[in-house]
Design a protein around this motif. Structure first.
Motif, PDB file in Angstrom:
ATOM      1  N   GLU A 167      -8.291 -41.455  44.660  1.00  0.00           N
ATOM      2  CA  GLU A 167      -8.062 -39.922  44.008  1.00  0.00           C
ATOM      3  C   GLU A 167      -7.044 -39.344  44.580  1.00  0.00           C
ATOM      4  OE1 GLU A 167     -11.521 -38.066  45.451  1.00  0.00           O
ATOM      5  OE2 GLU A 167     -10.962 -36.183  44.599  1.00  0.00           O
ATOM      6  N   LEU A 168      -6.307 -39.486  45.847  1.00  0.00           N
ATOM      7  CA  LEU A 168      -5.180 -39.026  46.184  1.00  0.00           C
ATOM      8  C   LEU A 168      -4.021 -39.426  45.430  1.00  0.00           C
ATOM      9  CD1 LEU A 168      -5.425 -38.669  50.054  1.00  0.00           C
ATOM     10  CD2 LEU A 168      -6.486 -37.170  48.410  1.00  0.00           C
ATOM     11  N   TYR A 169      -4.043 -40.733  45.099  1.00  0.00           N
ATOM     12  CA  TYR A 169      -3.178 -41.335  44.432  1.00  0.00           C
ATOM     13  C   TYR A 169      -2.962 -40.914  42.997  1.00  0.00           C
ATOM     14  CZ  TYR A 169      -0.125 -45.289  42.818  1.00  0.00           C
ATOM     15  OH  TYR A 169       0.814 -46.146  42.335  1.00  0.00           O
ATOM     16  N   HIS A 170      -4.212 -40.943  42.408  1.00  0.00           N
ATOM     17  CA  HIS A 170      -4.185 -40.380  40.860  1.00  0.00           C
ATOM     18  C   HIS A 170      -4.133 -39.261  40.619  1.00  0.00           C
ATOM     19  CE1 HIS A 170      -3.955 -44.721  39.400  1.00  0.00           C
ATOM     20  NE2 HIS A 170      -5.140 -45.062  40.267  1.00  0.00           N
ATOM     21  N   HIS A 171      -4.906 -38.327  41.427  1.00  0.00           N
ATOM     22  CA  HIS A 171      -4.993 -37.192  41.277  1.00  0.00           C
ATOM     23  C   HIS A 171      -4.824 -36.147  42.225  1.00  0.00           C
ATOM     24  CE1 HIS A 171      -7.202 -37.651  37.644  1.00  0.00           C
ATOM     25  NE2 HIS A 171      -7.743 -38.793  38.095  1.00  0.00           N
ATOM     26  N   PRO A 172      -3.519 -36.194  42.703  1.00  0.00           N
ATOM     27  CA  PRO A 172      -2.940 -35.319  43.594  1.00  0.00           C
ATOM     28  C   PRO A 172      -3.147 -33.702  43.540  1.00  0.00           C
ATOM     29  CG  PRO A 172      -1.142 -36.383  43.074  1.00  0.00           C
ATOM     30  CD  PRO A 172      -2.450 -37.127  42.349  1.00  0.00           C
ATOM     31  N   ALA A 204       4.151 -35.469  28.623  1.00  0.00           N
ATOM     32  CA  ALA A 204       3.318 -35.898  29.947  1.00  0.00           C
ATOM     33  C   ALA A 204       2.008 -35.784  29.349  1.00  0.00           C
ATOM     34  CB  ALA A 204       3.698 -35.159  30.877  1.00  0.00           C
ATOM     35  N   CYS A 205       0.964 -36.811  29.754  1.00  0.00           N
ATOM     36  CA  CYS A 205      -0.359 -36.750  29.413  1.00  0.00           C
ATOM     37  C   CYS A 205      -1.265 -35.731  30.635  1.00  0.00           C
ATOM     38  CB  CYS A 205      -1.163 -37.941  29.464  1.00  0.00           C
ATOM     39  SG  CYS A 205      -0.399 -38.870  27.996  1.00  0.00           S
ATOM     40  N   VAL A 206      -1.020 -34.470  30.250  1.00  0.00           N
ATOM     41  CA  VAL A 206      -1.453 -33.431  31.332  1.00  0.00           C
ATOM     42  C   VAL A 206      -1.947 -32.472  30.398  1.00  0.00           C
ATOM     43  CG1 VAL A 206      -0.466 -33.934  33.477  1.00  0.00           C
ATOM     44  CG2 VAL A 206       0.453 -32.338  31.934  1.00  0.00           C
ATOM     45  N   ASP A 207      -3.219 -31.673  31.203  1.00  0.00           N
ATOM     46  CA  ASP A 207      -3.846 -30.404  30.497  1.00  0.00           C
ATOM     47  C   ASP A 207      -3.235 -29.101  31.039  1.00  0.00           C
ATOM     48  OD1 ASP A 207      -5.342 -28.363  29.463  1.00  0.00           O
ATOM     49  OD2 ASP A 207      -7.165 -29.128  30.436  1.00  0.00           O
ATOM     50  N   THR A 208      -2.418 -28.584  29.924  1.00  0.00           N
ATOM     51  CA  THR A 208      -1.750 -27.459  30.360  1.00  0.00           C
ATOM     52  C   THR A 208      -1.922 -26.260  29.726  1.00  0.00           C
ATOM     53  OG1 THR A 208       0.282 -28.093  29.038  1.00  0.00           O
ATOM     54  CG2 THR A 208       0.581 -28.494  31.359  1.00  0.00           C
ATOM     55  N   ILE A 266      15.914 -45.145  31.779  1.00  0.00           N
ATOM     56  CA  ILE A 266      14.440 -45.222  32.223  1.00  0.00           C
ATOM     57  C   ILE A 266      13.602 -44.694  31.562  1.00  0.00           C
ATOM     58  CG2 ILE A 266      13.089 -44.964  34.255  1.00  0.00           C
ATOM     59  CD1 ILE A 266      15.602 -46.945  34.948  1.00  0.00           C
ATOM     60  N   GLU A 267      12.371 -45.371  31.022  1.00  0.00           N
ATOM     61  CA  GLU A 267      11.375 -44.869  30.235  1.00  0.00           C
ATOM     62  C   GLU A 267      10.287 -44.148  31.358  1.00  0.00           C
ATOM     63  OE1 GLU A 267       9.274 -47.176  27.512  1.00  0.00           O
ATOM     64  OE2 GLU A 267       7.865 -45.638  27.624  1.00  0.00           O
ATOM     65  N   LEU A 268       9.755 -42.942  31.089  1.00  0.00           N
ATOM     66  CA  LEU A 268       8.624 -42.500  31.863  1.00  0.00           C
ATOM     67  C   LEU A 268       7.330 -42.443  31.194  1.00  0.00           C
ATOM     68  CD1 LEU A 268      11.182 -41.451  33.128  1.00  0.00           C
ATOM     69  CD2 LEU A 268      10.238 -39.403  33.878  1.00  0.00           C
ATOM     70  N   SER A 269       6.533 -43.390  31.334  1.00  0.00           N
ATOM     71  CA  SER A 269       5.304 -43.547  30.256  1.00  0.00           C
ATOM     72  C   SER A 269       4.510 -41.981  30.591  1.00  0.00           C
ATOM     73  CB  SER A 269       4.483 -44.819  30.422  1.00  0.00           C
ATOM     74  OG  SER A 269       4.316 -44.882  31.923  1.00  0.00           O
ATOM     75  N   PRO A 270       4.167 -41.502  29.455  1.00  0.00           N
ATOM     76  CA  PRO A 270       3.411 -40.145  29.370  1.00  0.00           C
ATOM     77  C   PRO A 270       2.254 -40.309  30.338  1.00  0.00           C
ATOM     78  CG  PRO A 270       4.153 -40.501  27.200  1.00  0.00           C
ATOM     79  CD  PRO A 270       4.503 -41.666  28.097  1.00  0.00           C
ATOM     80  N   GLU A 271       1.510 -41.425  30.261  1.00  0.00           N
ATOM     81  CA  GLU A 271       0.119 -41.334  31.008  1.00  0.00           C
ATOM     82  C   GLU A 271       0.339 -41.408  32.369  1.00  0.00           C
ATOM     83  OE1 GLU A 271       0.455 -45.455  29.208  1.00  0.00           O
ATOM     84  OE2 GLU A 271       1.106 -43.430  28.612  1.00  0.00           O
ATOM     85  N   HIS A 272       1.696 -41.654  32.743  1.00  0.00           N
ATOM     86  CA  HIS A 272       1.629 -41.859  34.326  1.00  0.00           C
ATOM     87  C   HIS A 272       2.360 -40.507  34.953  1.00  0.00           C
ATOM     88  CE1 HIS A 272       1.238 -46.362  33.913  1.00  0.00           C
ATOM     89  NE2 HIS A 272       0.043 -46.074  34.657  1.00  0.00           N
ATOM     90  N   ARG A 279      -4.501 -34.518  35.046  1.00  0.00           N
ATOM     91  CA  ARG A 279      -4.150 -35.480  34.172  1.00  0.00           C
ATOM     92  C   ARG A 279      -5.281 -35.805  33.100  1.00  0.00           C
ATOM     93  NH1 ARG A 279      -2.089 -40.181  37.472  1.00  0.00           N
ATOM     94  NH2 ARG A 279      -1.260 -40.859  36.042  1.00  0.00           N
ATOM     95  N   THR A 280      -4.771 -36.066  31.988  1.00  0.00           N
ATOM     96  CA  THR A 280      -5.787 -36.443  30.819  1.00  0.00           C
ATOM     97  C   THR A 280      -6.055 -37.988  30.781  1.00  0.00           C
ATOM     98  OG1 THR A 280      -4.102 -36.233  29.455  1.00  0.00           O
ATOM     99  CG2 THR A 280      -5.431 -34.191  29.780  1.00  0.00           C
ATOM    100  N   ARG A 281      -5.205 -39.046  31.046  1.00  0.00           N
ATOM    101  CA  ARG A 281      -5.433 -40.418  30.884  1.00  0.00           C
ATOM    102  C   ARG A 281      -5.240 -41.257  32.228  1.00  0.00           C
ATOM    103  NH1 ARG A 281      -2.340 -41.538  25.792  1.00  0.00           N
ATOM    104  NH2 ARG A 281      -2.803 -43.579  26.205  1.00  0.00           N
ATOM    105  N   ALA A 282      -5.423 -40.391  33.125  1.00  0.00           N
ATOM    106  CA  ALA A 282      -5.505 -41.313  34.524  1.00  0.00           C
ATOM    107  C   ALA A 282      -6.795 -41.714  34.679  1.00  0.00           C
ATOM    108  CB  ALA A 282      -4.925 -40.184  35.620  1.00  0.00           C
ATOM    109  N   PRO A 283      -7.107 -42.835  35.517  1.00  0.00           N
ATOM    110  CA  PRO A 283      -8.407 -43.424  35.716  1.00  0.00           C
ATOM    111  C   PRO A 283      -9.036 -42.313  36.731  1.00  0.00           C
ATOM    112  CG  PRO A 283      -6.526 -44.549  37.030  1.00  0.00           C
ATOM    113  CD  PRO A 283      -5.926 -43.527  36.019  1.00  0.00           C
ATOM    114  N   GLU A 284     -10.255 -42.243  36.177  1.00  0.00           N
ATOM    115  CA  GLU A 284     -11.341 -41.364  36.708  1.00  0.00           C
ATOM    116  C   GLU A 284     -11.759 -41.998  38.087  1.00  0.00           C
ATOM    117  OE1 GLU A 284     -12.318 -38.193  36.664  1.00  0.00           O
ATOM    118  OE2 GLU A 284     -10.551 -37.955  34.633  1.00  0.00           O
TER     119      GLU A 284
END
Lengths: 296, 378
Positions: free
Chosen positions: B228-233, B274-278, B351-357, B370-375
């Motif tokens: 959780e800390l890694y994916h959803h700090p 970026a795949c985030v909810d703003t 360098i490519e930055l993939s939006p889901e990451h 983050r909307t596409r990160a693992p729950e």
């Protein structure tokens, strides 16, 4: 590993040895003199180092045995030297033990506890200790004179008073033990506390066993100081049977008649308890006691 | 075994002029393995020492098993502690070290022997019972220190950076032994470390602490499961602290906000998705965009990429890290690549930055969802 040595090493080693032997002789000469004087016939301070007519006269008298002279007359021992020796040992052992107990607990407080004016107290102790006890003789005399009115065994002319007076020289010992305590990692006592030890148990079962070398050193130092002490004892002690050996030996040196032979025998005698205590304590003075406990 | 509760715990060494810890609230469940992690000076060891009673608690309430223990001395709290420095009694043998606490408690000799034997068996110390600490290696000493707390059967195990003094190989081995021990004894454990690998591999929950900033309400940054800390700090601090090498951060502003996707314009003019909810933020507000080195892709371009120049290369064999310069980057832009044989320092790279990451943080450092990160299961 053989390190490469310069060629003239042998010569330098030998010259170092000769210098050290000479130094040793200078140190030991007075000691041989005393033994020599104690074995001479008659009471002479000067003479050859090897006595010409060795005699045990002074030793007999020092050990309380009447001496039969060559002309058949008997010399009675003039003073109770063995009683003095026993007094010295009693005072030295009691005062050293008390010093050890008080200095150790005091040092623990200074090394481990937090309280106000700690630094000032440490400095004050050191400064006060620098004044020679001789300067306080008057005060010590009248103090024990007064105490004797209430507690006779602590009054003037009692071994108790000398014992208590000797406790005054403790500041140095507190500093010594405190310095040693501070080399022992605090986490050992913390571990003991978590193991369920009260502060006293942590002190008794962890800190004290690790501090044995310094405790032995302090005991020896206090013992020697007490055996050799003269000024305080000479003022507090009066009757013949209560003197310590250091004070008693002075009785041999009358203004008209210096009994150097008897004095020398008593002096050598006073060295025995110190030697015995030192040999007994030596095995506690070891290094590496605290190694392996903590890392970091 | 016990629950540990910390309510509004705070610590000050100078009667409230400066604070080391502030407003720490934690519920540690029975049998849980918790790791306190944070950079040096964050107060993690202080917090541990407050739990075992070696430091007093300035304010707040600490309870173990429902009992308030603020004023209990360490010897009454029935907790076990393993110190970074081992803190073995050097004048006692291994067996005496382990039996010390039980002997103080006047336990029967049969009980003492039984518990010491069992601890020695668990930790494979049977052959060493008569040895003194100085005749043992670092790993063996630390095992004795663990054994010493096992025989006490404490309600809570506390570990204060127990592996920091061991070399790398031994550290990995001891880490697994501690994990095995916890599976076996299931005693509530609190583990302080600055090594995130230890925290990630051992703990059920990780508590991230930061050095208390001036005027901050608390230095408890986030409590959560390792992934959780890694994916959803929760914020910039946790994002930068968890992960090695640390996350790359770019300064920018929101160009177009959205519930699923956000467009961020970097100060250099490049636009990244970026795949985030703003949805609750306004376009034009300042943000920080983050991406981990392991989620960057060198020399592919799906339109979500930045240009840079290779400043340094670190070749580790299995992987390589490229240190790049970029105008909006804070410190270095670190990129992980599988091999770097063909690349040279000074050359340009895309360098490519993939939006889901991608991660996104507002001006206060608080993370957007983050909307596409693992729950992660809560």
């Amino acid at each position: 590993m053989a390190m490469v040595q310069p060629r003239n090493l042998k010569y330098r080693v030998w010259s170092a040895r000769i210098v050290m032997w000479l130094f040793l002789l200078i140190i030991l000469f007075p000691f041989f003199m005393i033994i020599s004087v104690s074995l001479r016939t008659g009471n002479f301070a000067t003479g050859s180092l090897i006595p010409q007519n060795p005699s045990l006269e002074h030793w007999y008298l020092a050990l309380g045995i009447p001496w039969e002279n060559a002309d058949g007359s008997i010399t009675q021992p003039p003073f109770p030297v063995l009683t003095w020796l026993w007094n010295s040992i009693k005072v030295a052992i009691t005062s050293s033990a008390l010093i050890l107990i008080l200095a150790t607990t005091g040092a623990y407080a200074f090394a481990r506890l937090r309280f106000r004016f700690k630094q000032q107290m440490l400095t004050a102790m050191m400064i006060l200790q620098m004044f020679p006890a001789v300067l306080a003789l008057v005060a010590i005399y009248s103090l024990f004179d007064k105490i004797g009115d209430y507690i006779p065994w602590l009054g003037l002319d009692s071994l108790g008073s000398v014992t208590i007076a000797y406790l005054g020289g403790m500041a140095l010992h507190i500093w010594l033990i405190k310095g040693y305590f501070e080399t022992i990692d605090n986490s050992l006592e913390e571990a003991a506390a978590i193991d369920g030890a009260t502060p006293w148990q942590a002190f008794r079962f962890v800190l004290l066993p690790l501090s044995v070398p310094i405790l032995a050193v302090v005991f020896i130092l206090a013992f020697i100081a007490s055996i050799a002490e003269y000024p305080v004892a000479s003022v507090l002690l009066q009757s013949m049977d209560n003197l310590t050996l250091a004070v008693g030996s002075r009785q041999y040196l009358n203004p008209q008649n210096y009994l150097w032979g008897d004095f020398a025998a008593a002096a050598v005698l006073s060295g025995f308890p110190i030697t015995i205590i030192f040999l007994a304590c030596q095995r506690w003075i070891v290094g590496g006691l605290t190694s392996g406990g903590v890392k970091g | 075994m016990a629950e540990v509760r910390l309510v509004n715990i705070a610590k000050s060494y100078d009667q409230g002029q400066t604070w080391t810890l502030k407003d720490i609230n934690l519920n540690i469940g029975d049998g849980e393995f918790i790791a306190f992690i944070g950079p040096s000076g964050c107060g993690k060891s202080t917090l541990l020492r407050m739990i075992c009673g070696l430091e007093d608690i300035t304010s707040g309430e600490l309870s173990i098993d429902g009992e308030k223990v603020n004023d209990w001395p360490p010897n009454e709290r029935r907790v076990g502690m393993v110190f970074q420095s081992y803190a073995l009694y050097p004048h006692m043998s291994v067996a005496e070290n382990m039996a010390f606490g039980l002997k103080l408690a006047r336990a029967q000799k049969s009980v003492v022997d039984e518990r010491v034997d069992e601890a020695a068996r668990i930790l494979q110390l049977q052959a060493l019972l008569e040895r003194k600490p100085k005749a043992m290696s670092g790993g063996q000493r630390q095992r004795v220190a663990i054994g010493r707390s096992i025989v006490q059967q404490p309600r809570v195990f506390l570990f204060d950076e127990p592996l920091s003094n061991l070399d790398v190989a031994l550290r990995v081995q001891m880490r697994q032994e501690i994990a095995r021990l916890h599976r076996r004894l299931k005693t509530t454990s609190i583990y302080v470390t600055h090594d995130q690998v230890e925290a990630m591999t051992l703990a059920d929950q990780i508590v991230v602490l930061s050095p208390l900033a001036q005027g901050a309400a608390s230095n408890l940054e986030q409590v959560g499961k390792p992934l959780e800390l890694y994916h959803h700090p929760a914020n910039l601090f946790v994002a930068g602290f968890i992960g090695s090498p640390k996350m790359n951060f770019f300064d920018g502003v929101i160009e177009k906000n959205g519930e699923q996707e956000t467009h961020v314009r970097l100060t250099t003019g490049e636009t990244l998705k970026a795949c985030v909810d703003t949805s609750k933020a306004d376009p034009g507000s300042r943000v920080v965009l983050g991406i981990r080195p392991e989620h960057t892709l060198a020399e592919t371009d799906n339109g979500n990429a930045v240009d840079g120049r290779i400043e340094a290369l670190e070749r580790l064999g299995a992987e390589s890290f490229i240190y790049m310069g970029h105008d909006t980057i804070r410190e270095h832009f670190i990129v992980r690549v599988e091999d770097s044989l063909r690349r040279e320092e000074g050359s340009k790279i895309r360098i490519e930055l993939s939006p889901e990451h991608c991660y996104l943080f507002d001006a206060n450092g608080v993370a957007f969802r983050r909307t596409r990160a693992p729950e992660i299961d809560q």
